[in-house]
Design a protein around this motif. Structure first.
Motif, mmCIF file in Angstrom:
data_model
loop_
_atom_site.group_PDB
_atom_site.id
_atom_site.type_symbol
_atom_site.label_atom_id
_atom_site.label_comp_id
_atom_site.label_asym_id
_atom_site.label_seq_id
_atom_site.Cartn_x
_atom_site.Cartn_y
_atom_site.Cartn_z
ATOM 1 N N ASP A 61 -7.521 -70.939 18.679
ATOM 2 C CA ASP A 61 -8.125 -72.126 19.292
ATOM 3 C C ASP A 61 -9.387 -72.550 18.541
ATOM 4 O O ASP A 61 -10.400 -72.945 19.140
ATOM 5 C CB ASP A 61 -8.457 -71.864 20.770
ATOM 6 C CG ASP A 61 -7.222 -71.551 21.597
ATOM 7 O OD1 ASP A 61 -6.130 -72.022 21.237
ATOM 8 O OD2 ASP A 61 -7.357 -70.818 22.603
ATOM 9 N N ASP A 62 -9.317 -72.428 17.213
ATOM 10 C CA ASP A 62 -10.415 -72.834 16.324
ATOM 11 C C ASP A 62 -11.690 -72.023 16.548
ATOM 12 O O ASP A 62 -12.793 -72.481 16.219
ATOM 13 C CB ASP A 62 -10.727 -74.327 16.483
ATOM 14 C CG ASP A 62 -9.547 -75.208 16.104
ATOM 15 O OD1 ASP A 62 -8.829 -74.837 15.149
ATOM 16 O OD2 ASP A 62 -9.332 -76.237 16.766
ATOM 17 N N LYS A 63 -11.559 -70.838 17.104
ATOM 18 C CA LYS A 63 -12.712 -69.966 17.312
ATOM 19 C C LYS A 63 -12.470 -68.623 16.631
ATOM 20 O O LYS A 63 -11.362 -68.085 16.670
ATOM 21 C CB LYS A 63 -12.970 -69.745 18.806
ATOM 22 C CG LYS A 63 -13.346 -71.005 19.572
ATOM 23 C CD LYS A 63 -13.585 -70.691 21.044
ATOM 24 C CE LYS A 63 -13.964 -71.948 21.822
ATOM 25 N NZ LYS A 63 -14.185 -71.630 23.268
ATOM 26 N N VAL A 64 -13.528 -68.092 16.042
ATOM 27 C CA VAL A 64 -13.438 -66.798 15.372
ATOM 28 C C VAL A 64 -13.736 -65.692 16.382
ATOM 29 O O VAL A 64 -14.753 -65.721 17.081
ATOM 30 C CB VAL A 64 -14.429 -66.714 14.191
ATOM 31 C CG1 VAL A 64 -14.365 -65.327 13.548
ATOM 32 C CG2 VAL A 64 -14.132 -67.801 13.168
ATOM 33 N N HIS A 65 -12.829 -64.726 16.446
ATOM 34 C CA HIS A 65 -12.993 -63.582 17.341
ATOM 35 C C HIS A 65 -13.105 -62.316 16.501
ATOM 36 O O HIS A 65 -12.347 -62.129 15.546
ATOM 37 C CB HIS A 65 -11.795 -63.454 18.288
ATOM 38 C CG HIS A 65 -11.576 -64.642 19.173
ATOM 39 N ND1 HIS A 65 -11.111 -65.852 18.700
ATOM 40 C CD2 HIS A 65 -11.759 -64.799 20.512
ATOM 41 C CE1 HIS A 65 -10.998 -66.703 19.708
ATOM 42 N NE2 HIS A 65 -11.384 -66.086 20.812
ATOM 43 N N ARG A 66 -14.045 -61.456 16.893
ATOM 44 C CA ARG A 66 -14.238 -60.198 16.181
ATOM 45 C C ARG A 66 -13.948 -59.023 17.108
ATOM 46 O O ARG A 66 -14.193 -59.093 18.318
ATOM 47 C CB ARG A 66 -15.660 -60.112 15.627
ATOM 48 C CG ARG A 66 -15.917 -61.092 14.491
ATOM 49 C CD ARG A 66 -17.307 -60.929 13.876
ATOM 50 N NE ARG A 66 -17.433 -61.703 12.635
ATOM 51 C CZ ARG A 66 -17.740 -62.985 12.590
ATOM 52 N NH1 ARG A 66 -17.985 -63.638 13.714
ATOM 53 N NH2 ARG A 66 -17.816 -63.617 11.429
#
Length: 210
Positions: free
Chosen positions: A135-140
């Motif tokens: 969803d166009d978000k970076v998750h770490r």
């Protein structure tokens, strides 16, 4: 003046007494019949079916059969998975409502209650390797591991076994992703989550409080 037969006068008294007793018994029986019939015909007073349930629910006692209301929509707890990672226990509950199914995770993290609602995301083809973009978000990745589990009700898993997991989050923790694998050779299940507070949920336990 002529006198009557004394024997006839004496015999009439016992007969009169018997008639009086019989009449009294008939009256008592009639009154009892009317009273009992009135009681049977009177409908039972309605009672509050939730009178024995506490207004404040216990998140750690949520289980199969409970009703959970979120955002005005009722959900039935169809199944519960209890997970154990070296003594650290948490639970995942499958909720089924009119808008579909979702999972509710309940756990204590260093004494703080944490509850998260998850929705499955199909067809993402994501795996927990490095950073993940959704969803166009970076998750770490914030944590990963393995845990033993037992299941009851409807969960889609085996009754017991071992599973793998990996949890991801955006920098501001508003975006959450959970990767789970419930059997060897199985592909990763991907879910996105949202933290919820205790006050956002209303829970009616399926049985009276213990």
């Amino acid at each position: 003046m002529a006198r009557g037969n004394p024997a006839e006068t004496i015999s009439e008294k016992p007969l009169t007494n018997v008639l009086i007793v019989v009449l009294i018994l008939v009256v008592i029986a009639a009154v009892a019949f009317v009273v009992l019939r009135g009681r049977q015909g009177k409908p039972n007073a309605r009672v509050d079916p939730l009178a024995d349930y506490p207004e404040v629910y216990d998140p750690h006692k949520i289980g199969v059969g409970d009703i959970i209301t979120y955002a005005g929509i009722d959900h039935v707890v169809r199944g519960t998975i209890t997970l154990d990672e070296e003594g650290y226990i948490w639970r995942e509950h499958l909720l089924d409502g009119s808008t579909g199914r979702r999972w509710l995770t309940v756990e204590d993290d260093e004494g703080e209650l944490e509850m998260t609602l998850w929705m499955r995301r199909e067809g993402t083809n994501l795996v927990p390797n490095g950073d993940v973009v959704l969803d166009d978000k970076v998750h770490r990745k914030i944590e990963s591991g393995t845990a033993k589990f037992t299941a009851e009700g409807t969960t889609g898993t085996a009754p017991s076994g071992s599973m793998e997991y990996a949890d991801y989050a955006t920098a501001d923790k508003t975006g959450l992703i959970a990767f789970e694998k419930w059997a060897r050779g199985q592909s990763w299940e991907v879910s996105t989550g949202r933290a919820v507070t205790r006050s956002e949920l209303t829970v009616i336990h399926s049985g009276p409080p213990e």
